[in-house]
Design a protein around this motif. Structure first.
Motif, PDB file in Angstrom:
ATOM      1  N   ASP A 169       0.770  -1.118  -0.023  1.00 41.77           N
ATOM      2  CA  ASP A 169       0.001   0.024   0.152  1.00 41.77           C
ATOM      3  C   ASP A 169       0.897   1.144   0.008  1.00 41.77           C
ATOM      4  O   ASP A 169       0.964   1.825   0.908  1.00 41.77           O
ATOM      5  CB  ASP A 169      -0.947  -0.057   1.248  1.00 41.77           C
ATOM      6  CG  ASP A 169      -2.261   0.129   1.054  1.00 41.77           C
ATOM      7  OD1 ASP A 169      -2.538   0.361  -0.206  1.00 41.77           O
ATOM      8  OD2 ASP A 169      -3.191   0.129   2.144  1.00 41.77           O
TER       9      ASP A 169
ATOM     10  N   HIS B 126       0.783   4.100  -1.099  1.00 41.97           N
ATOM     11  CA  HIS B 126       0.568   5.690  -0.474  1.00 41.97           C
ATOM     12  C   HIS B 126       0.645   5.866   0.828  1.00 41.97           C
ATOM     13  O   HIS B 126       0.819   7.015   1.219  1.00 41.97           O
ATOM     14  CB  HIS B 126      -1.232   5.864  -1.298  1.00 41.97           C
ATOM     15  CG  HIS B 126      -2.134   5.010  -0.350  1.00 41.97           C
ATOM     16  ND1 HIS B 126      -2.406   3.769  -0.941  1.00 41.97           N
ATOM     17  CD2 HIS B 126      -2.549   5.194   0.875  1.00 41.97           C
ATOM     18  CE1 HIS B 126      -3.207   3.154   0.054  1.00 41.97           C
ATOM     19  NE2 HIS B 126      -3.461   3.939   1.213  1.00 41.97           N
ATOM     20  N   GLU B 127       0.401   4.815   1.592  1.00 41.59           N
ATOM     21  CA  GLU B 127       0.671   5.081   3.027  1.00 41.59           C
ATOM     22  C   GLU B 127       2.268   5.844   3.407  1.00 41.59           C
ATOM     23  O   GLU B 127       2.264   6.505   4.436  1.00 41.59           O
ATOM     24  CB  GLU B 127       0.406   3.824   3.759  1.00 41.59           C
ATOM     25  CG  GLU B 127      -1.011   3.221   3.907  1.00 41.59           C
ATOM     26  CD  GLU B 127      -1.912   4.194   4.593  1.00 41.59           C
ATOM     27  OE1 GLU B 127      -1.548   4.651   5.598  1.00 41.59           O
ATOM     28  OE2 GLU B 127      -2.954   4.195   4.083  1.00 41.59           O
TER      29      GLU B 127
ATOM     30  N   LEU C 257       2.080   9.889   3.632  1.00 39.02           N
ATOM     31  CA  LEU C 257       1.287  10.581   4.438  1.00 39.02           C
ATOM     32  C   LEU C 257       2.266  11.248   5.479  1.00 39.02           C
ATOM     33  O   LEU C 257       2.951  10.658   6.041  1.00 39.02           O
ATOM     34  CB  LEU C 257       0.025   9.917   5.139  1.00 39.02           C
ATOM     35  CG  LEU C 257      -1.079   9.309   4.393  1.00 39.02           C
ATOM     36  CD1 LEU C 257      -2.048   8.182   4.822  1.00 39.02           C
ATOM     37  CD2 LEU C 257      -1.850  10.408   3.718  1.00 39.02           C
TER      38      LEU C 257
ATOM     39  N   GLU D 151      -4.782  12.615   1.320  1.00 40.08           N
ATOM     40  CA  GLU D 151      -5.086  11.182   0.801  1.00 40.08           C
ATOM     41  C   GLU D 151      -4.803  11.375  -0.765  1.00 40.08           C
ATOM     42  O   GLU D 151      -4.213  10.583  -1.281  1.00 40.08           O
ATOM     43  CB  GLU D 151      -6.582  10.901   0.984  1.00 40.08           C
ATOM     44  CG  GLU D 151      -6.596  10.651   2.385  1.00 40.08           C
ATOM     45  CD  GLU D 151      -6.020   9.353   2.914  1.00 40.08           C
ATOM     46  OE1 GLU D 151      -5.659   8.356   2.531  1.00 40.08           O
ATOM     47  OE2 GLU D 151      -6.303   9.114   4.484  1.00 40.08           O
TER      48      GLU D 151
ATOM     49  N   SER E 239      -1.864   9.387  -2.928  1.00 39.29           N
ATOM     50  CA  SER E 239      -1.837   8.544  -4.024  1.00 39.29           C
ATOM     51  C   SER E 239      -1.073   8.860  -5.117  1.00 39.29           C
ATOM     52  O   SER E 239      -0.663   8.134  -5.804  1.00 39.29           O
ATOM     53  CB  SER E 239      -3.558   8.631  -4.465  1.00 39.29           C
ATOM     54  OG  SER E 239      -4.300   7.925  -3.523  1.00 39.29           O
TER      55      SER E 239
ATOM     56  N   GLU F 260       1.650   7.139  -7.128  1.00 34.70           N
ATOM     57  CA  GLU F 260       1.699   6.956  -8.692  1.00 34.70           C
ATOM     58  C   GLU F 260       2.982   6.902  -9.473  1.00 34.70           C
ATOM     59  O   GLU F 260       3.194   6.277 -10.423  1.00 34.70           O
ATOM     60  CB  GLU F 260       0.555   7.618  -9.268  1.00 34.70           C
ATOM     61  CG  GLU F 260      -0.750   7.035  -8.943  1.00 34.70           C
ATOM     62  CD  GLU F 260      -2.122   8.098  -9.330  1.00 34.70           C
ATOM     63  OE1 GLU F 260      -1.695   8.881  -9.998  1.00 34.70           O
ATOM     64  OE2 GLU F 260      -2.952   7.572  -8.853  1.00 34.70           O
TER      65      GLU F 260
ATOM     66  N   ARG G 252     -10.423   4.032   1.706  1.00 33.32           N
ATOM     67  CA  ARG G 252      -9.598   3.914   2.981  1.00 33.32           C
ATOM     68  C   ARG G 252     -10.408   4.537   3.986  1.00 33.32           C
ATOM     69  O   ARG G 252     -11.005   5.550   4.013  1.00 33.32           O
ATOM     70  CB  ARG G 252      -8.287   4.800   2.729  1.00 33.32           C
ATOM     71  CG  ARG G 252      -7.413   4.621   1.541  1.00 33.32           C
ATOM     72  CD  ARG G 252      -6.566   5.651   1.105  1.00 33.32           C
ATOM     73  NE  ARG G 252      -5.824   5.496  -0.021  1.00 33.32           N
ATOM     74  CZ  ARG G 252      -5.087   6.420  -0.821  1.00 33.32           C
ATOM     75  NH1 ARG G 252      -5.134   7.559  -0.031  1.00 33.32           N
ATOM     76  NH2 ARG G 252      -4.744   6.098  -2.069  1.00 33.32           N
TER      77      ARG G 252
ATOM     78  N   TYR H 155     -12.366   7.801   2.872  1.00 31.54           N
ATOM     79  CA  TYR H 155     -11.670   8.350   1.615  1.00 31.54           C
ATOM     80  C   TYR H 155     -11.792   7.359   0.399  1.00 31.54           C
ATOM     81  O   TYR H 155     -11.717   6.186   0.516  1.00 31.54           O
ATOM     82  CB  TYR H 155     -10.271   8.803   1.789  1.00 31.54           C
ATOM     83  CG  TYR H 155      -9.398   9.144   0.423  1.00 31.54           C
ATOM     84  CD1 TYR H 155      -9.771  10.467   0.073  1.00 31.54           C
ATOM     85  CD2 TYR H 155      -8.812   8.353  -0.431  1.00 31.54           C
ATOM     86  CE1 TYR H 155      -9.288  10.918  -1.103  1.00 31.54           C
ATOM     87  CE2 TYR H 155      -8.237   8.912  -1.425  1.00 31.54           C
ATOM     88  CZ  TYR H 155      -8.416  10.122  -1.789  1.00 31.54           C
ATOM     89  OH  TYR H 155      -7.925  10.675  -2.909  1.00 31.54           O
TER      90      TYR H 155
ATOM     91  N   GLU I 155     -11.453   7.057  -4.007  1.00 33.87           N
ATOM     92  CA  GLU I 155     -10.562   7.656  -4.989  1.00 33.87           C
ATOM     93  C   GLU I 155     -10.844   6.627  -6.195  1.00 33.87           C
ATOM     94  O   GLU I 155     -10.852   5.534  -6.281  1.00 33.87           O
ATOM     95  CB  GLU I 155      -9.198   7.656  -4.771  1.00 33.87           C
ATOM     96  CG  GLU I 155      -8.591   8.239  -5.970  1.00 33.87           C
ATOM     97  CD  GLU I 155      -6.957   8.250  -5.433  1.00 33.87           C
ATOM     98  OE1 GLU I 155      -6.712   9.048  -4.329  1.00 33.87           O
ATOM     99  OE2 GLU I 155      -6.256   7.716  -6.088  1.00 33.87           O
TER     100      GLU I 155
END
Lengths: 136, 143
Positions: A36, A38-39, A42, A112, A116, A120, B102, B116, B118
């Motif tokens: 995951d 994207h985590e 943050l 968030e 993402s 990416e 999420r 969230y 997307e």
């Protein structure tokens, strides 16, 4: 700082200017981030920016970032980050901060979404678990 | 218009059937409380909310599956990934092709909890409750 610019270099003699094609390395300090990604993008509550290293190899990140353990490293370009209207500020010879990301407590949707988008444009370039030897 | 919960193309990262799905997400959340490596132990506030609310939302998925099975539609649901934030909040995420959901459970009542979502076309934040989470599960798996 979220203006898509490169941040001011506080000591030009010691810290080189970052260029759009330069690679930034983000340490993956949790195993779950490999699945995951994207985590990894943050902000923690006590952070003003995301710590990244540059001009170093993935296996050197653990020392540059002074980490106890990591599970891999993701790579992204300076130009990719500034293209999201974020700022990259080099503050040490091998360390920079990605700034302009809000905390999820302040602006969850933007935090968030940016997580993402950064995931990416990032590529996991190292999946090795590394630990620093303890002092004793 | 009623949204249905199914995905017709089995793929890596999907689990079935529903009993194992619920057990899977509960096990993911429980593992955080068991001092999982690299993770901050979640607060009881976040743990209790995450477990209760996710189970309730999965229950809603199962309820709709009963309806769906009347039409012989196969049931598959994305495997979740659970982690903690730096304050002891819990984050659970689900991904299906190019969509993501999420759930962010704040460590305490003063910290934000939200859902969230997307996709290539939209993203946003919604209140975190069983109704919104189940609704986003429907959105995640709709054709």
């Amino acid at each position: 700082l979220a203006d898509g610019a490169l941040g001011h270099n506080p000591d030009p003699a010691a810290i080189r200017e970052l260029l759009p094609d330069d690679y930034l390395l983000r340490a993956l300090t949790k195993k779950a981030w490999l699945e995951d990604l994207h985590e990894a993008f943050l902000l923690r509550a006590d952070e003003t920016g995301l710590s990244v290293c540059f001009d170093c190899a993935p296996e050197e990140c653990i020392a540059v970032l002074d980490l106890r353990r990591l599970h891999g490293v993701a790579s992204l370009t300076v130009g990719g980050v500034t293209g999201l209207r974020l700022t990259v500020t080099a503050d040490e010879p091998h360390h920079a901060l990605i700034e302009g990301i809000p905390h999820k407590e302040e602006d969850a949707a933007t935090a968030e979404r940016l997580a993402s988008q950064l995931a990416e444009i990032a590529t996991i370039v190292d999946r090795a678990r590394r630990e620093r030897p303890t002092a004793d | 218009m009623r949204q249905v919960f199914f995905h017709t193309r089995p793929a890596h990262g999907y689990v079935e059937p529903s009993v194992s799905e619920t057990a899977s997400v509960v096990a993911e959340i429980d593992a955080l409380l068991a001092n999982k490596e690299d993770e901050i132990v979640p607060t009881m506030y976040a743990f209790t909310r995450a477990r209760g609310l996710v189970e309730a939302a999965y229950g809603e998925v199962d309820r709709l599956r009963v309806i769906r099975k009347q039409f012989g539609v196969p049931a598959i649901f994305p495997k979740p990934i659970a982690t903690t934030d730096d304050r002891g909040g819990i984050r659970v995420s689900w991904r299906a092709e190019n969509k993501q959901v999420r759930a962010n459970f704040g460590a305490d009542a003063q910290l934000r909890s939200y859902v969230y979502f997307e996709s290539p076309l939209a993203h946003g934040v919604e209140p975190l409750d069983a109704e919104h989470l189940a609704g986003r599960f429907a959105w995640l798996t709709e054709r």
